[in-house]
Write a protein that holds these residues in place. Sequence first.
Motif, short mmCIF file in Angstrom:
data_model
loop_
_atom_site.label_atom_id
_atom_site.label_comp_id
_atom_site.label_asym_id
_atom_site.label_seq_id
_atom_site.Cartn_x
_atom_site.Cartn_y
_atom_site.Cartn_z
N ALA A 11 110.66 47.04 -12.10
CA ALA A 11 110.68 48.52 -12.80
C ALA A 11 111.41 49.94 -12.12
O ALA A 11 111.69 50.51 -13.34
CB ALA A 11 108.46 48.44 -13.44
N SER A 43 115.27 49.55 -13.49
CA SER A 43 115.91 49.21 -14.65
C SER A 43 114.56 49.80 -15.61
O SER A 43 113.37 50.19 -15.57
CB SER A 43 115.20 48.47 -14.92
N PRO A 85 112.73 55.22 -14.14
CA PRO A 85 113.59 55.74 -15.29
C PRO A 85 112.91 54.68 -16.12
O PRO A 85 112.14 53.70 -15.53
CB PRO A 85 115.31 55.39 -14.66
NA NA Z 1 111.63 52.22 -14.85
#
Ligand code: NA
Lengths: 193, 448, 314
Positions: free
Chosen positions: B114, B117, B161
């Motif tokens: 996580a 990406s 992000p």
């Molecule tokens: Na993320």
Amino acid sequence: MTAIARMITTTNLWIARVVNWAVLILFVLLLADVIMRKVVGAPISWSQQASRLIFGVYAIIGGGYLLARREHVNVDLFYGSFSKKRKAAVDIATSFLFFSFMIVLLPNAYEMAAQSVCMTEGVPPWCKPEVDELAIWKAPLWPSKWMIVVAATLLLLQGIVKFAADVFILMGIDVDETAFGPIADGAEGKVDV
Amino acid sequence: MAIEWKTFLFFGLLFLFILLGVPLTFVLGGLSVIFIFVEFQANPASDGLYLVASKIWDLMETSSLIAIPLYVFMAMVLERSGVAHDLYRMMHLWWGGLRGGLAIGTVLICTIFAAMSGISGAAVVTMGTIALPQMLSRGYDARLALGAINAGGGWGILIPPSILMVLYALITEVSIGKLFAAGVGPGLLLFALVSAYIGIRCWFQPRLGPSLPAEDRGTWPEKFRALRSVLLPIMIIVMVLGAIFSGLATVTEAAAVGVLGALVASAVNRKLNTRLVKEAAIRTFRLTTLITWIVFAAHAYSTAYTAMGAESFITHLTEQIPGGRWGAMLFMMVVLFFLGMVLDPVGIMLITLPVFLPLVNAHGFDPVWFGILFVVMMEISYMTPPFGFNLFYLRSVTQADPSMRHLTMKDIYWSVGPYTVVELFGLFLIVLFPAIALWLPDLLFSGN
Amino acid sequence: QEKIVWKVQSHWPKASASYGDSLQVIADELAEITNGRFTLELHGAGEFAKGAEIFQIVKKGVVEMGTLSPGYILGEAPMAGLCLGVPGTFREPWEFQYYLKNMGAEAMFNEELAYHGVVSRAEKVYPTELVVSKEINDASDFSAMKLRSSGSYLKYLEAAGAAPQYVAGPELYQSLASGVVDGAHWGAAQGAQSMSLWEVAKFHMKPTMGMAMDTLIMNKAAIDALPEDLRFTLMMHLENRFWKRCAEYQYKEMTALAAGIADHGVKVKQFPQGVLDKFAEASRAILEEERAKGGNAAKGTEMLVEFLKVLGYA
Ligand code: NA
Ligand code: NA
């Protein structure tokens, strides 16, 4: 009928066989940008747009191919337990969804594409084939728009093949899966081209 | 027809046709075309159906989606490179005694992914491809494993992000930095809760996540030799996160770095050859095509609902809420939950935020905190039936792999039940203790 | 009396200041002055369409009105480039307003849009300013910079020696924070504030690189279908709003920058002369490209060049 179906299915398989390699091009283009930024201090001026244009076509062109493999994902909660004939009957009964979707998408995509090459009526005298005006590299956008028309046509044709297969199944006529689908794993190489 | 009835018909037909087994793309696309037609019929001068073609072009131009084929390709290469197999063998040797240990390891990898990406789909496809077969082959219950990936795979939008957070910030004009920072605590909380759920459940029902018999857990030398298997995954993670945090790559470009890592890893394992690349490429193509057609149709579907007057309908509903401050909060969460069952997150955001933000402001809720609640609800929406992207990505992964074809949509639907409850509990904790989200942004941005 | 409702597709996100301060005000006041006869049903960016597609759906009458940047439709009307604003030409908002409204650039733009059955009315003019994370002391500092840009500013910044690239809006913050890019422009002060750019890039560069315009576009057939009094009211109202909005926007630029200095420690810096010289050269090159575009663009460029001479800029 089988010959026509085979032609459509084979076309879709061939397109997939060629286009699927584009993921490597995307990989190289994006990686090249990362490397260039480190080495030269600036990315390649055209790579971002190029990768976006390639991605756009790559992402949609396989719609018909996926249908030939019956891989557009669905819910098998009840469907999974249906007999082959009942599946065909349900598919025919609900095919209006697919056809209304395609019958709207295709002409509108055509209009969008025609407009991008100044083929529509009443175009202004300065009209030129559409390019990406906002970037340094004025990449042509009109080919991508025509690819929407191609992708929608391929999907529609494969949908007609699928519909015909369902009708045959309902009538108890044997259908040749290498022509009508579903195309199984590994069958891409076996189908005559 | 009143919007209440139209809404009922619109979503009712979605349910009906999904249950009849019509492919998602065609249900969403067909219904949007029919409802847009009806909606614009009153004005013959307008050409509302053009919106459908417009949406596909919109999608082709969305550059952040390029990360999808790249991360999927990375997963396909990793699956065949033996890296995943070695990694899960290592986890088994070390944590073999812990019931459910592999599933907990899987959600840990999801948490790390996580951070690599900004979108959700890539993680689900990646983990479905590499982790699911490993868990199944070691006797894990299919629904436990599927649910873990459904839940963990969605954290990409909560842990920075996150593209969805940026969209939220653009709409609400809150600080993107604060929002990113506020996602860290809740991300870790959900990881802890989901891990705890798996651990406890498997403790009481060992057959769901069986431990490895003591005699199979290997000798110490074996265990240490197996540790080598973490080197390649760690190398990939370091490469990707390193590229992002050092400013070498944008979040999308980082996916290409991940592919490079996967290719290197498979070369190290002496598995890299033309056949592997060829197979990985064709499967990537199929999954990407599938994902983009669903996303396209889902956007058309949301647009149709917008045209039908969704926003004024929800505005109208908000005028009826009783219960003041917390009544408003409950109402918003309930609306998000139900819309989450049937619409895509971007569509939900466009329809609800303009209505909810005035409520958020009127009741004095912190918009950063509300943003986190919103993102958690969107994460839940990714996995709630009947329509959730994660569900269908997972479905397509299992169908593409002969060893997993016995898994049905029913398994996938049922798998998310307990995990949804766990995540809703997490949401409840964040509502109760806003500091879970806000301590980090308060710490980082207090100087300003 | 018949009640008229127009759908409006904005290119701003709903709840953004640009949207609330402009479109919402236009809608509220229009409803008020027509006693509720004429209302606008507003849609935030992306609800029906975003970016260049907004022009298409207005043209096709899917919605009656939209907002956009002329940058989206450079290929649809040669004058769009000049109405978007050429970098490095105007320095004050009034100059661009005068060029658009008094000298007739907007009317020339509308002559071209008539081919598409579309009518345009400027919504406001606004400045474009660069925000960077590293200090720029001389031209060599500047030429080592990776800058996020778009449209004609890509060429402008490249010609001045920097390495511009496009980064999509949703990835901008992260890219600026990590150093993928060293600077960006998103409008000027208000834009930098709305995108949280000052959190990660403290230097706000002056002078303004150029003036730009946002515009309202309307479907011609929809305008023609309005009763005459409403048509007149609408057009007068939009004209009136333009002037008020321009003044207000400049005021808010001042307050936004002041808030940035107070809250984020933003430092206002000047471009070094070496960079300014290169900017001037780049600007002339872009003007020549505008001249070559055909349509009204040659005439519009000539008008602009003459005006710049009067202003003492060329
Ligand atoms: Na993320
Ligand atoms: Na859902």
